[in-house]
Design a protein around this motif. Structure first.
Motif, PDB file in Angstrom:
ATOM      1  N   ALA A  47       0.840  -1.201   0.000  1.00  0.00           N
ATOM      2  CA  ALA A  47       0.000   0.000   0.000  1.00  0.00           C
ATOM      3  C   ALA A  47       0.877   1.252   0.000  1.00  0.00           C
ATOM      4  O   ALA A  47       1.989   1.232   0.547  1.00  0.00           O
ATOM      5  N   PRO A  48       0.399   2.341  -0.620  1.00  0.00           N
ATOM      6  CA  PRO A  48       1.173   3.596  -0.607  1.00  0.00           C
ATOM      7  C   PRO A  48       1.421   4.073   0.823  1.00  0.00           C
ATOM      8  O   PRO A  48       0.597   3.859   1.716  1.00  0.00           O
ATOM      9  N   LYS A  49       2.586   4.706   1.046  1.00  0.00           N
ATOM     10  CA  LYS A  49       2.919   5.235   2.375  1.00  0.00           C
ATOM     11  C   LYS A  49       2.118   6.509   2.661  1.00  0.00           C
ATOM     12  O   LYS A  49       1.652   6.726   3.772  1.00  0.00           O
ATOM     13  N   ALA A  50       1.973   7.371   1.650  1.00  0.00           N
ATOM     14  CA  ALA A  50       1.211   8.608   1.817  1.00  0.00           C
ATOM     15  C   ALA A  50      -0.278   8.323   1.621  1.00  0.00           C
ATOM     16  O   ALA A  50      -0.651   7.389   0.904  1.00  0.00           O
ATOM     17  N   THR A  51      -1.125   9.121   2.243  1.00  0.00           N
ATOM     18  CA  THR A  51      -2.571   8.952   2.087  1.00  0.00           C
ATOM     19  C   THR A  51      -3.000   9.413   0.699  1.00  0.00           C
ATOM     20  O   THR A  51      -2.266  10.168   0.035  1.00  0.00           O
ATOM     21  N   PRO A  52      -4.175   9.007   0.229  1.00  0.00           N
ATOM     22  CA  PRO A  52      -4.664   9.501  -1.068  1.00  0.00           C
ATOM     23  C   PRO A  52      -4.705  11.029  -1.113  1.00  0.00           C
ATOM     24  O   PRO A  52      -4.357  11.640  -2.135  1.00  0.00           O
ATOM     25  N   GLU A  53      -5.104  11.652  -0.009  1.00  0.00           N
ATOM     26  CA  GLU A  53      -5.180  13.121   0.041  1.00  0.00           C
ATOM     27  C   GLU A  53      -3.797  13.748  -0.094  1.00  0.00           C
ATOM     28  O   GLU A  53      -3.628  14.763  -0.779  1.00  0.00           O
ATOM     29  N   GLN A  54      -2.809  13.147   0.543  1.00  0.00           N
ATOM     30  CA  GLN A  54      -1.443  13.679   0.458  1.00  0.00           C
ATOM     31  C   GLN A  54      -0.863  13.500  -0.941  1.00  0.00           C
ATOM     32  O   GLN A  54      -0.221  14.403  -1.488  1.00  0.00           O
ATOM     33  N   ARG A  55      -1.119  12.337  -1.540  1.00  0.00           N
ATOM     34  CA  ARG A  55      -0.602  12.093  -2.900  1.00  0.00           C
ATOM     35  C   ARG A  55      -1.246  13.045  -3.897  1.00  0.00           C
ATOM     36  O   ARG A  55      -0.586  13.550  -4.812  1.00  0.00           O
ATOM     37  N   TRP A  56      -2.535  13.307  -3.716  1.00  0.00           N
ATOM     38  CA  TRP A  56      -3.241  14.256  -4.578  1.00  0.00           C
ATOM     39  C   TRP A  56      -2.670  15.664  -4.408  1.00  0.00           C
ATOM     40  O   TRP A  56      -2.415  16.367  -5.399  1.00  0.00           O
ATOM     41  N   ALA A  57      -2.437  16.072  -3.178  1.00  0.00           N
ATOM     42  CA  ALA A  57      -1.889  17.403  -2.906  1.00  0.00           C
ATOM     43  C   ALA A  57      -0.511  17.572  -3.554  1.00  0.00           C
ATOM     44  O   ALA A  57      -0.192  18.635  -4.110  1.00  0.00           O
ATOM     45  N   MET A  58       0.310  16.511  -3.510  1.00  0.00           N
ATOM     46  CA  MET A  58       1.652  16.582  -4.094  1.00  0.00           C
ATOM     47  C   MET A  58       1.588  16.674  -5.616  1.00  0.00           C
ATOM     48  O   MET A  58       2.332  17.441  -6.233  1.00  0.00           O
ATOM     49  N   VAL A  59       0.685  15.900  -6.235  1.00  0.00           N
ATOM     50  CA  VAL A  59       0.524  15.959  -7.692  1.00  0.00           C
ATOM     51  C   VAL A  59       0.072  17.361  -8.117  1.00  0.00           C
ATOM     52  O   VAL A  59       0.602  17.927  -9.079  1.00  0.00           O
ATOM     53  N   CYS A  60      -0.890  17.920  -7.399  1.00  0.00           N
ATOM     54  CA  CYS A  60      -1.372  19.275  -7.725  1.00  0.00           C
ATOM     55  C   CYS A  60      -0.237  20.287  -7.675  1.00  0.00           C
ATOM     56  O   CYS A  60      -0.114  21.149  -8.552  1.00  0.00           O
ATOM     57  N   ARG A  61       0.607  20.184  -6.663  1.00  0.00           N
ATOM     58  CA  ARG A  61       1.733  21.111  -6.523  1.00  0.00           C
ATOM     59  C   ARG A  61       2.786  20.882  -7.615  1.00  0.00           C
ATOM     60  O   ARG A  61       3.417  21.830  -8.078  1.00  0.00           O
ATOM     61  N   ALA A  62       2.955  19.634  -8.015  1.00  0.00           N
ATOM     62  CA  ALA A  62       3.983  19.311  -9.017  1.00  0.00           C
ATOM     63  C   ALA A  62       3.655  19.875 -10.394  1.00  0.00           C
ATOM     64  O   ALA A  62       4.555  20.263 -11.147  1.00  0.00           O
ATOM     65  N   VAL A  63       2.380  19.916 -10.746  1.00  0.00           N
ATOM     66  CA  VAL A  63       2.005  20.282 -12.123  1.00  0.00           C
ATOM     67  C   VAL A  63       1.452  21.699 -12.257  1.00  0.00           C
ATOM     68  O   VAL A  63       1.160  22.140 -13.361  1.00  0.00           O
ATOM     69  N   GLU A  64       1.334  22.417 -11.156  1.00  0.00           N
ATOM     70  CA  GLU A  64       0.606  23.688 -11.179  1.00  0.00           C
ATOM     71  C   GLU A  64       1.211  24.753 -12.100  1.00  0.00           C
ATOM     72  O   GLU A  64       0.496  25.615 -12.595  1.00  0.00           O
ATOM     73  N   GLU A  65       2.512  24.687 -12.352  1.00  0.00           N
ATOM     74  CA  GLU A  65       3.147  25.735 -13.154  1.00  0.00           C
ATOM     75  C   GLU A  65       3.322  25.346 -14.628  1.00  0.00           C
ATOM     76  O   GLU A  65       3.892  26.107 -15.401  1.00  0.00           O
ATOM     77  N   HIS A  66       2.840  24.165 -15.010  1.00  0.00           N
ATOM     78  CA  HIS A  66       2.987  23.727 -16.407  1.00  0.00           C
ATOM     79  C   HIS A  66       1.647  23.885 -17.119  1.00  0.00           C
ATOM     80  O   HIS A  66       0.641  23.315 -16.701  1.00  0.00           O
ATOM     81  N   SER A  67       1.638  24.635 -18.197  1.00  0.00           N
ATOM     82  CA  SER A  67       0.374  24.970 -18.877  1.00  0.00           C
ATOM     83  C   SER A  67      -0.312  23.768 -19.526  1.00  0.00           C
ATOM     84  O   SER A  67      -1.519  23.797 -19.769  1.00  0.00           O
TER      85      SER A  67
END
Length: 199
Positions: A47-67
């Motif tokens: 199972a993933p170490k991070a929660t679904p909410e944490q993984r979602w938050a990280m993905v959002c932050r990773a892609v936010e500056e790419h159009s």
């Protein structure tokens, strides 16, 4: 609209994911790449170490500056095990005029014949296979229908994985430059993957 689907656990998302998405976007002439974290991946036992909410938050932050990159939470919202055929059927229902392509690693290309309902899947979408230096794949070993559905894309060799990042963080080491800055900040602030206290 041509959309690449970058699926994965993203535990955590790292620059290797972003580089792969960029190369797929350029070489396959994609309009957008959607980063879609899985809730429970069918191919992984652990199972993933991070929660679904944490993984979602990280993905959002990773892609936010790419159009051309978008976070997409369909599989997280649905919950349970994520099978590609179910996701694709839902995508085509919501976006009937779009063309979707799964972005997958070279090792996963060889594994395609074992995907759940692959014969139905290749009728509905295509695949973008990331060819990294030093990895040889033999497309002739794949059934013709699958072979026709795969577009090879060249990618630089990046020896980076989510498990390596988790290991470094568990050892108290820095992962700066291995993940986007905002992802690094989020992991530090929330104490994700931090060293475990000894018993």
């Amino acid at each position: 609209m041509k959309v690449g689907i970058m699926g994965g656990t993203f535990d955590p998302v790292h620059i290797g994911h972003l580089v792969a998405a960029q190369h797929a976007c350029e070489q396959a002439n994609l309009d957008e790449v959607w980063f879609m974290p899985t809730h429970v991946p069918p191919h992984k036992v652990e199972a993933p170490k991070a929660t679904p909410e944490q993984r979602w938050a990280m993905v959002c932050r990773a892609v936010e500056e790419h159009s051309h990159f978008r976070p997409f939470d369909m599989e997280l919202k649905k919950g349970g095990v994520s099978y590609s055929i179910d996701t694709v059927n839902e995508l085509l229902l919501q976006y009937p005029t779009y063309h979707f392509a799964y972005i997958i690693g070279a090792d996963m290309v060889q594994y395609l014949p074992k995907w759940f309902k692959i014969d139905e899947l290749v009728q509905k979408i295509s695949f973008i296979g990331l060819q990294r230096p030093g990895y040889i794949w033999d497309m002739e070993l794949l059934p013709e229908a699958i072979r026709k559905a795969v577009l090879p894309v060249q990618m630089p060799l990046i020896e980076l994985s989510s498990s390596l990042i988790r290991k470094r963080l568990a050892e108290g080491k820095s992962v700066r430059y291995l993940v986007p800055d905002r992802v690094n900040e989020y992991m530090v602030v929330n104490g994700i993957y931090e060293p475990q206290a000894a018993d």
